[in-house]
Design a protein around this motif. Structure first.
Motif, mmCIF file in Angstrom:
data_model
loop_
_atom_site.group_PDB
_atom_site.id
_atom_site.type_symbol
_atom_site.label_atom_id
_atom_site.label_comp_id
_atom_site.label_asym_id
_atom_site.label_seq_id
_atom_site.Cartn_x
_atom_site.Cartn_y
_atom_site.Cartn_z
ATOM 1 N N SER A 53 -38.214 19.564 -6.146
ATOM 2 C CA SER A 53 -36.891 18.843 -6.426
ATOM 3 C C SER A 53 -36.714 17.912 -5.375
ATOM 4 O O SER A 53 -35.830 16.814 -5.573
ATOM 5 N N ALA A 54 -37.653 17.656 -4.192
ATOM 6 C CA ALA A 54 -37.678 16.625 -3.169
ATOM 7 C C ALA A 54 -39.041 15.993 -3.266
ATOM 8 O O ALA A 54 -40.205 16.611 -3.646
ATOM 9 N N GLY A 55 -39.191 14.976 -2.505
ATOM 10 C CA GLY A 55 -40.450 14.289 -2.307
ATOM 11 C C GLY A 55 -41.497 15.064 -1.803
ATOM 12 O O GLY A 55 -41.219 15.908 -0.733
ATOM 13 N N ALA A 67 -36.617 8.480 3.734
ATOM 14 C CA ALA A 67 -35.881 8.319 2.331
ATOM 15 C C ALA A 67 -35.711 7.127 1.750
ATOM 16 O O ALA A 67 -34.901 6.695 1.294
ATOM 17 N N GLY A 68 -36.585 6.217 2.083
ATOM 18 C CA GLY A 68 -36.632 4.808 1.829
ATOM 19 C C GLY A 68 -35.490 3.895 2.276
ATOM 20 O O GLY A 68 -35.374 2.702 1.970
ATOM 21 N N ARG A 69 -34.893 4.488 3.366
ATOM 22 C CA ARG A 69 -33.827 3.558 3.944
ATOM 23 C C ARG A 69 -33.624 3.772 5.493
ATOM 24 O O ARG A 69 -32.736 2.794 5.821
ATOM 25 N N MET A 93 -30.251 16.166 0.876
ATOM 26 C CA MET A 93 -31.299 16.782 1.930
ATOM 27 C C MET A 93 -30.135 17.570 2.861
ATOM 28 O O MET A 93 -29.279 16.978 3.344
ATOM 29 N N PRO A 94 -30.192 19.106 2.936
ATOM 30 C CA PRO A 94 -29.226 19.838 3.616
ATOM 31 C C PRO A 94 -29.383 19.659 5.132
ATOM 32 O O PRO A 94 -30.647 19.481 5.401
ATOM 33 N N PRO A 95 -28.435 20.257 5.898
ATOM 34 C CA PRO A 95 -28.718 20.393 7.411
ATOM 35 C C PRO A 95 -29.333 21.627 7.636
ATOM 36 O O PRO A 95 -29.232 22.602 6.960
ATOM 37 N N ALA A 97 -29.985 24.688 10.531
ATOM 38 C CA ALA A 97 -29.874 25.100 12.070
ATOM 39 C C ALA A 97 -30.950 25.304 13.170
ATOM 40 O O ALA A 97 -31.339 26.118 13.119
ATOM 41 N N LEU A 98 -31.398 23.846 13.371
ATOM 42 C CA LEU A 98 -32.870 23.903 14.096
ATOM 43 C C LEU A 98 -32.267 23.375 15.403
ATOM 44 O O LEU A 98 -31.442 22.388 15.655
ATOM 45 N N THR A 99 -32.839 23.625 16.748
ATOM 46 C CA THR A 99 -32.839 23.320 18.022
ATOM 47 C C THR A 99 -33.419 22.026 18.069
ATOM 48 O O THR A 99 -34.218 21.517 17.190
HETATM 49 C C1 HEC Z 1 -32.655 21.988 -0.938
HETATM 50 C C2 HEC Z 1 -33.731 20.883 -0.895
HETATM 51 C C3 HEC Z 1 -34.387 20.405 0.362
HETATM 52 C C4 HEC Z 1 -34.736 21.445 1.600
HETATM 53 C C5 HEC Z 1 -34.610 22.683 1.472
HETATM 54 C C6 HEC Z 1 -35.544 20.524 2.460
HETATM 55 N N1 HEC Z 1 -35.118 19.099 1.758
HETATM 56 FE FE1 HEC Z 1 -35.913 17.503 2.816
HETATM 57 N N2 HEC Z 1 -35.207 16.129 1.411
HETATM 58 C C7 HEC Z 1 -34.433 16.666 0.247
HETATM 59 C C8 HEC Z 1 -34.124 15.660 -0.497
HETATM 60 C C9 HEC Z 1 -33.300 15.725 -1.918
HETATM 61 C C10 HEC Z 1 -34.525 14.412 0.332
HETATM 62 C C11 HEC Z 1 -34.352 13.105 -0.320
HETATM 63 C C12 HEC Z 1 -33.220 12.542 0.358
HETATM 64 C C13 HEC Z 1 -32.487 11.140 -0.007
HETATM 65 O O1 HEC Z 1 -33.315 10.370 -0.540
HETATM 66 O O2 HEC Z 1 -31.322 10.884 0.381
HETATM 67 C C14 HEC Z 1 -35.347 14.835 1.041
HETATM 68 C C15 HEC Z 1 -35.662 14.035 2.046
HETATM 69 C C16 HEC Z 1 -36.571 14.491 3.208
HETATM 70 C C17 HEC Z 1 -37.301 13.966 4.211
HETATM 71 C C18 HEC Z 1 -37.753 12.163 3.970
HETATM 72 C C19 HEC Z 1 -39.063 12.018 3.069
HETATM 73 C C20 HEC Z 1 -39.371 10.667 2.724
HETATM 74 O O3 HEC Z 1 -40.374 10.506 1.900
HETATM 75 O O4 HEC Z 1 -39.070 9.698 3.111
HETATM 76 C C21 HEC Z 1 -37.835 14.291 5.090
HETATM 77 C C22 HEC Z 1 -38.971 13.960 6.104
HETATM 78 C C23 HEC Z 1 -37.601 15.676 4.696
HETATM 79 N N3 HEC Z 1 -36.749 15.752 3.814
HETATM 80 C C24 HEC Z 1 -37.834 16.816 5.642
HETATM 81 C C25 HEC Z 1 -37.507 18.458 5.201
HETATM 82 C C26 HEC Z 1 -37.968 19.350 6.312
HETATM 83 C C27 HEC Z 1 -38.558 19.099 7.608
HETATM 84 C C28 HEC Z 1 -37.360 20.246 5.506
HETATM 85 C C29 HEC Z 1 -37.132 21.608 6.253
HETATM 86 C C30 HEC Z 1 -36.542 21.804 7.704
HETATM 87 C C31 HEC Z 1 -36.535 20.039 4.252
HETATM 88 N N4 HEC Z 1 -36.845 18.862 4.409
HETATM 89 C C32 HEC Z 1 -35.867 20.716 3.517
HETATM 90 C C33 HEC Z 1 -34.076 17.997 -0.190
HETATM 91 C C34 HEC Z 1 -34.624 19.239 0.753
#
Ligand code: HEC
Length: 116
Positions: A53-55, A67-69, A93-95, A97-99
């Motif tokens: 669902s994400a890259g 995220a391209g920006r 992309m969700p927040p 709870a990491l230090t």
């Molecule tokens: C619920 C789904 C989800 C989870 C779980 C998730 N992400 Fe993401 N992440 C996304 C999405 C959707 C994007 C694209 C965001 C955007 O373009 O605004 C993203 C984008 C990113 C990017 C940018 C990627 C790029 O090619 O530029 C990074 C790095 C990243 N996430 C790291 C993480 C890390 C590390 C974790 C775990 C701590 C994590 N993500 C967990 C959904 C998730």
């Protein structure tokens, strides 16, 4: 839609991969496993799950933008990993709870993924 490409071309990639002071890539991989990042992202080094669902995060260390920006720099990446919506309220992309130390290790691991 050539503007993002032009912007990317202007970023100096000469200093890649970026060093993250006190970041431990292996710790970062452990945090990534615990946090469930791979539920959404394919992450090199994590066999399962490989979310789509994400890259795919393969090659992320060589990308000039998050995220391209957003500039792909350690401080910004750490904040992105902890609280992406604070950087862009519209992101899916969700927040987490990491230090800051955990985010630092995650950044160190992500910057080791520069092979694409
Ligand atoms: C619920 C789904 C989800 C989870 C779980 C998730 N992400 Fe993401 N992440 C996304 C999405 C959707 C994007 C694209 C965001 C955007 O373009 O605004 C993203 C984008 C990113 C990017 C940018 C990627 C790029 O090619 O530029 C990074 C790095 C990243 N996430 C790291 C993480 C890390 C590390 C974790 C775990 C701590 C994590 N993500 C967990 C959904 C998730």
């Amino acid at each position: 839609m050539t503007a993002p490409l032009l912007l990317a071309a202007c970023v100096d990639k000469a200093d890649l991969p970026r060093p993250v002071a006190q970041g431990d890539p292996l710790e970062g991989l452990a945090v990534i496993r615990q946090s469930g990042c791979s539920v959404c992202h394919a992450v090199p080094g994590v066999a399962w799950p490989k979310g789509r669902s994400a890259g795919d995060l393969a090659g992320f260390g060589a990308k000039p933008l998050i995220a391209g920006r957003l500039p792909n720099q350690p401080e910004i990446l750490m904040r992105w990993v902890i609280d992406a919506p604070s950087l862009d309220p519209d992101t899916a992309m969700p927040p987490f709870a990491l230090t800051r130390d955990q985010a630092r290790h995650v950044a160190a691991y992500l910057y080791s993924l520069d092979d694409q």
